[in-house]
Design a protein around this motif. Sequence first.
Motif, PDB file in Angstrom:
ATOM      1  N   LYS A  45      -0.715   4.546  -1.751  1.00 20.26           N
ATOM      2  CA  LYS A  45      -1.388   5.532  -0.818  1.00 20.26           C
ATOM      3  C   LYS A  45      -0.456   6.680  -0.350  1.00 20.26           C
ATOM      4  O   LYS A  45      -1.057   7.727  -0.259  1.00 20.26           O
ATOM      5  CB  LYS A  45      -2.072   4.620   0.337  1.00 20.26           C
ATOM      6  CG  LYS A  45      -2.951   3.687  -0.289  1.00 20.26           C
ATOM      7  CD  LYS A  45      -3.726   3.008   0.960  1.00 20.26           C
ATOM      8  CE  LYS A  45      -4.658   2.195   0.578  1.00 20.26           C
ATOM      9  NZ  LYS A  45      -5.195   1.386   1.591  1.00 20.26           N
ATOM     10  N   ASP A 103      -3.812  -8.967   3.164  1.00 19.56           N
ATOM     11  CA  ASP A 103      -4.335  -7.490   3.365  1.00 19.56           C
ATOM     12  C   ASP A 103      -5.700  -7.497   3.711  1.00 19.56           C
ATOM     13  O   ASP A 103      -6.029  -6.624   4.471  1.00 19.56           O
ATOM     14  CB  ASP A 103      -4.223  -6.994   1.968  1.00 19.56           C
ATOM     15  CG  ASP A 103      -4.750  -5.673   1.630  1.00 19.56           C
ATOM     16  OD1 ASP A 103      -4.678  -4.712   2.475  1.00 19.56           O
ATOM     17  OD2 ASP A 103      -4.975  -5.275   0.536  1.00 19.56           O
ATOM     18  N   ASP A 116       0.879  -1.231  -0.047  1.00 17.21           N
ATOM     19  CA  ASP A 116      -0.162   0.109  -0.110  1.00 17.21           C
ATOM     20  C   ASP A 116       0.982   1.279   0.041  1.00 17.21           C
ATOM     21  O   ASP A 116       0.232   2.315   0.235  1.00 17.21           O
ATOM     22  CB  ASP A 116      -0.981  -0.136   1.248  1.00 17.21           C
ATOM     23  CG  ASP A 116      -2.118  -0.923   0.910  1.00 17.21           C
ATOM     24  OD1 ASP A 116      -2.592  -1.162  -0.170  1.00 17.21           O
ATOM     25  OD2 ASP A 116      -2.794  -0.879   1.779  1.00 17.21           O
ATOM     26  N   GLN A 140      -2.409   0.861  -5.998  1.00 20.92           N
ATOM     27  CA  GLN A 140      -1.506  -0.278  -6.447  1.00 20.92           C
ATOM     28  C   GLN A 140      -0.622   0.025  -7.584  1.00 20.92           C
ATOM     29  O   GLN A 140       0.487  -0.371  -7.361  1.00 20.92           O
ATOM     30  CB  GLN A 140      -2.400  -1.436  -6.640  1.00 20.92           C
ATOM     31  CG  GLN A 140      -3.505  -1.355  -7.589  1.00 20.92           C
ATOM     32  CD  GLN A 140      -4.837  -0.998  -7.200  1.00 20.92           C
ATOM     33  OE1 GLN A 140      -4.876  -0.281  -6.205  1.00 20.92           O
ATOM     34  NE2 GLN A 140      -6.035  -1.610  -7.880  1.00 20.92           N
TER      35      GLN A 140
END
Length: 830
Positions: free
Chosen positions: A25, A105, A22, A58
């Motif tokens: 992000k 996840d 991640d 992603q």
Amino acid sequence: MAINNATQKYKDMLYLASLFHDIGKFRQRASMDEKLKRKIKEEYGFQMSENLTGLAHQYVGAYVYKSSKLPYRELVSAIISKHHERISTITSENELITRVVSIADKLSSAEREDYGTQSDVRIKLMKSIISTVSLSGRSKDGYFRKLSKFSDAYEPVNEEEAVRTNYEKEYGALWKEFEQLIQDPEFEASNNEVLERLYYILKEYTSNVPSAFYYSEPDISLFSHATSTAAIAVALYKQFEDDLFVKQNDRFMKAAGILDGIENLVRKYWKNEASQPDASDKEVFGVIKGDISGIQDFIYKTSWQNGLKKLRARSFFIAYLSEIIARYIIEKEGLYQSNILYCGGGHFYLLVPAKTIDRLEEYQRDIDEKMYKAFGIDLAILLGGIKINIHDLIEFKVHDELAKILEEKKNKKFESVIDLEMFIPEDFSGPRCPYCGRKMLQITRKEEQEEAFECVFCESFAELGRKLANSDYLKIEKCPELITPPANVDEVFKMFGYELKFSDNPDKFAFAIDKKTYDQNKAMYFTKMATYVYKKSDKDYEMTADLETIAREAEGVKRWGILRGDVDNLGRIFQTLQVSDKEKRTPISFVSTLSSELEAFFSIVLERMVVEKHPKCNVIYSGGDDFMILGPWSELPLLARDITNEFRKYSKNDELSISMAIAVAPSRKFPVYKLGTLAGEYLDDKAKSYKRTYNNKELEKSAIYMFGGYVGWEEFDKVYKLNQQLEDIISQGVTRNILHVLSAFLDKQQEGEQPKIWRLYYYVGRLMERQENRETKALIQRFFNEILEEGNSRLYDKLGLVIKWVHDKTRKVESDENGKASQNRMITEV
């Protein structure tokens, strides 16, 4: 499947992909120019169009990883880019690893999936979990963590300030530092040192970054989500490693069946279709708790000579013993740093494959044998473990069950080695150490020029304390396991295959001992516990202050003291955790985030405050949820107040508190271990048992015990105000006999007699008549108005504590030889 280089490579790839899955992000929230967006679209445009996701995290994360110097860039970046894709047919190892990352996840967050671009939410800061905890069931709005490095440990901000934050600017500044670090060419090789350094870089830069914006106020950090995802992924991999890589007709059909089953369960639990575990939900994970038993006796069981160094060293040893044993287990199980969910305060939690629990008694026996060789029955490591299924992992309510298991094991310590070790004949000739029982050696002490007997093992703690005070860096290195009984404290770690090396040279794979000089470009991280020591400057050099020096820094009576404290109701705090009232879940990453918030306070905030406001005090230890500080006795009450105030500012929570206790040395050479033990008894038996009524509310704990009296934190300001007033009165030249008179009246009241307040009025009147200074008269009048209660018929019940405090602080300095007599006089007078 046999362990080989290919297997290790796949496992490392899985770990890295989980840690960084991640990271996009983080990059998205900083400003991304059109050139960067275009490059990402050129690289992953086909996947974007296939999945209708746009410039999702992603793809941004995959591009970041591929553009870095991190290990296996091509392979890991491909996994990151696909971790939200539905892969039904597994035809390659990369697809298999991608499926495992995807499932881990989901299990880590126990929340909705995030496939698209970042939503335009109002607040993009992480909510402080500690600010939302309620022991009474109240709903709280909570505060927000500033976008900053973990080591900054700023206090949270309110919603208004959070909304005003310039997110792009602050995310951009944080990202810029992070990006420079992952461009280090040394990261291209995948080895244990590299993987550990990456773990700590992520910890420093993503602990205060929210994992997602599913809610407008996210409360799980990107670091906690990433590391718990990695722990789950690797545990799954190890649990099924014999089956995952079995190919049938060029497909990994067995792996697909296992992973499909787990993913179906996750979906069912997400939709709250099952409040109880499904019949097909098998135990695939395990949780291990390790506890060090005998800590208190061990830390304080030492001679007075070099007592301060030894005490600090023994506290450090306990902190790193739990760290080393946690590493020892995960290394043998083929796991990683992320599988250590928590390590501090003499215990640790590990997330492991379920099959590891089957080997737990083997580990217990092995550790028992090593610990018995080192410490006899004085210090033990207890291991408790349970197997859990997917439902249990999502709920993660494991603490009570593990605590019960370990409580039962406390009565069976060293059960596995009784027959092997305890009845082997020993040579008991010659003088034995009264603290550890080892044979002592005859030595000549240079400073005293006389023959003496010394325990080499116990004195090695003094040497460890010296290294801690005078070294800049600590490095933990692998070494062959020592099989003979350890001759010194360093060899205890070697029994578990690790060596602790101290140095003054910067090293990217070492830990900085001094947080003030910590720089992640020069060190991996900082040591896990606070280590500040007071150093007295001479003309040419700095020297660590000894007990004599610290005592001389006190106001009034020249004594040192010890302040101890820990968080109240810690077990209940963790029991109340849940993501929301609606979901009532406690995902593993949520628990991890709260643990890191507590860690930041005790390992960073508290020490920083001591350095800035109370530099003459020594932090013997601070980490986990407790601390011990040694300093001039007169400094400790205000230090305790400042710690409480800092904790309130940091937690923003009026339901959370720290209870404390102060013990003052009766003489300057009083053994440190004895006073430490006494302070611990005061904390547990006095401060934490203090019950009272305040504003029609029943209160317990949230108090300090000092100078023979209890003070709730809600009462402290008044006690301190009276202390200052009485001290000011005496400093104006008013006779110290006032202390004796007040004590006499208070003694009568405490014996159950109604005090003759009119006599006190008479005494006060005469006292004021003798004062020429108008300000002094006003001081006396104000003080006596404050100490009279219940219609001026009774004295304030904390007055005795105030008198003792002022008596010692205003007493003239006496020589150390007369210290005991002076202390006795004080007790008689007061």
